[in-house]
Design a protein around this motif. Sequence first.
Motif, PDB file in Angstrom:
ATOM      1  N   PHE A 119      29.233  47.182  34.183  1.00 42.97           N
ATOM      2  CA  PHE A 119      30.883  46.134  33.642  1.00 42.97           C
ATOM      3  C   PHE A 119      29.412  45.259  32.596  1.00 42.97           C
ATOM      4  O   PHE A 119      29.932  45.469  31.798  1.00 42.97           O
ATOM      5  CB  PHE A 119      31.742  45.839  33.969  1.00 42.97           C
ATOM      6  CG  PHE A 119      32.827  45.469  33.667  1.00 42.97           C
ATOM      7  CD1 PHE A 119      33.721  45.232  32.729  1.00 42.97           C
ATOM      8  CD2 PHE A 119      32.165  43.655  33.743  1.00 42.97           C
ATOM      9  CE1 PHE A 119      34.662  44.962  32.260  1.00 42.97           C
ATOM     10  CE2 PHE A 119      33.376  42.798  32.857  1.00 42.97           C
ATOM     11  CZ  PHE A 119      35.087  43.424  32.138  1.00 42.97           C
ATOM     12  N   LEU A 120      29.448  44.152  33.443  1.00 46.11           N
ATOM     13  CA  LEU A 120      28.988  43.208  32.764  1.00 46.11           C
ATOM     14  C   LEU A 120      27.629  43.259  31.950  1.00 46.11           C
ATOM     15  O   LEU A 120      27.574  42.815  30.744  1.00 46.11           O
ATOM     16  CB  LEU A 120      27.879  42.393  34.361  1.00 46.11           C
ATOM     17  CG  LEU A 120      29.619  41.593  35.074  1.00 46.11           C
ATOM     18  CD1 LEU A 120      29.022  40.696  36.289  1.00 46.11           C
ATOM     19  CD2 LEU A 120      30.301  40.848  33.884  1.00 46.11           C
ATOM     20  N   LEU A 121      26.711  44.246  32.211  1.00 44.57           N
ATOM     21  CA  LEU A 121      25.768  44.617  31.570  1.00 44.57           C
ATOM     22  C   LEU A 121      25.829  44.855  30.236  1.00 44.57           C
ATOM     23  O   LEU A 121      25.384  44.883  28.620  1.00 44.57           O
ATOM     24  CB  LEU A 121      24.475  44.984  31.683  1.00 44.57           C
ATOM     25  CG  LEU A 121      23.704  44.981  32.955  1.00 44.57           C
ATOM     26  CD1 LEU A 121      23.017  45.710  33.597  1.00 44.57           C
ATOM     27  CD2 LEU A 121      23.263  43.314  32.721  1.00 44.57           C
ATOM     28  N   THR A 122      26.858  45.344  29.772  1.00 49.92           N
ATOM     29  CA  THR A 122      27.738  46.195  28.825  1.00 49.92           C
ATOM     30  C   THR A 122      28.825  44.741  27.990  1.00 49.92           C
ATOM     31  O   THR A 122      28.910  44.833  27.062  1.00 49.92           O
ATOM     32  CB  THR A 122      28.581  47.739  29.289  1.00 49.92           C
ATOM     33  OG1 THR A 122      27.579  48.663  30.347  1.00 49.92           O
ATOM     34  CG2 THR A 122      29.502  48.079  28.245  1.00 49.92           C
ATOM     35  N   ALA A 123      28.924  44.737  28.906  1.00 55.57           N
ATOM     36  CA  ALA A 123      30.443  43.530  28.041  1.00 55.57           C
ATOM     37  C   ALA A 123      29.599  42.382  28.012  1.00 55.57           C
ATOM     38  O   ALA A 123      29.992  41.917  26.955  1.00 55.57           O
ATOM     39  CB  ALA A 123      31.255  43.025  28.674  1.00 55.57           C
TER      40      ALA A 123
END
Length: 386
Positions: free
Chosen positions: A60-64
């Motif tokens: 989630f975080l690396l994509t967002a």
Amino acid sequence: MSESEPPTRSRQPFRPFFALAAVDAIVGVLPWLLPYGSRSANGHRDELLWGMVPAVMAGFLLTALPRWTRAPPMPAALVDALLLLWLAGRLAHWWRPDHGSLLAGAFILGLAATLGVRVVAAGKTREYKVVALLVLLALSALLPSVAADRLPAGFPHRLALASVLALVAVIAGRIIPALTTTWLCLHGRAPARRLPPLFELASALALAAALGCWCLGVGGGTLASACAAILHSVRLLAWRPRGALGHPGLLALYLAYGWLPAGFALLFFHQAGLGLFGENAAIHAWSVGAVGLMCLAVMASMIRRQTRRPFSNSGTLTAALACGAAAVPSRLMAEIAGRIWLLPAVACWIGAFLLFLLAFRAQLPWPLAPSAKPGRSARAEARPPG
């Protein structure tokens, strides 16, 4: 994905991390299907808190992160390195649990450092709390190996669950209102008003106080638990959950967040000596509901957003979310009606993540090279999930 989009989009970080998180969620509860003597007391907790959840957070975080910081996408080499570190930790967990927890802590610290460098460079002070909570989660994974004999029993797992619940409160507070507003506007309905900053601060402080008292086992936790249950229930209702009834994915996010104040309510009744449920009921309301179901719903929401179908319908995914939702009451029933309820709880949990993998079988594979033909990627993304 349209053919005009860059082919590097096909190597987005959510793909491998979400797929492996779902597999890890299944593997972590398989021992409960074995004879009683083969079950591990802490294995499934380690899988959830230091295996599945960090993988979901990474995806989630690396994509967002590029969108949050207005920076270029994460380099594929960095994502691959983090992925290999996570895999090393999960493999070590089965053979050398002490090394597994160290590698899990190293992976989470690496994720926190990656996030921290980017948010500091972008001046996004709003994201500092996410970095701080990841550091706390990493610390909880490292403690069993470096200071196990100097800690109260169960403290690392409590700290890990508290850190994850705080991350759930932060991230859900962004995702759920935004998706609800979009959904309501699509149907010509006015969105809910934003909660005052003072209320958000009060709910965050109540959450921190209640979880802190619970982790440390200090007095005053009863009042803090009651305040957290009330404030986060109000927070949930202010997002207008009735507007989510028309979409299973959005409804699942609300149901998952609802288990956060429900867990505080169960903890309050236990601390006050009231009711049938013990402390384990609150722990499983949080771990299976607020964490497990939230991870499932967040992964589905991000995949749909990234593939340009945020509100598409899928019978397979709806079944997955229904299984995830059913796992929570089944697990709570085991607290008052006996271990026989563990089997349906485990079956629902496994079914939820198996169906999730089936629903997004075309979206989760991680290409070996970023040079995939755009036309082929476009046709793969165009297939409806499930």
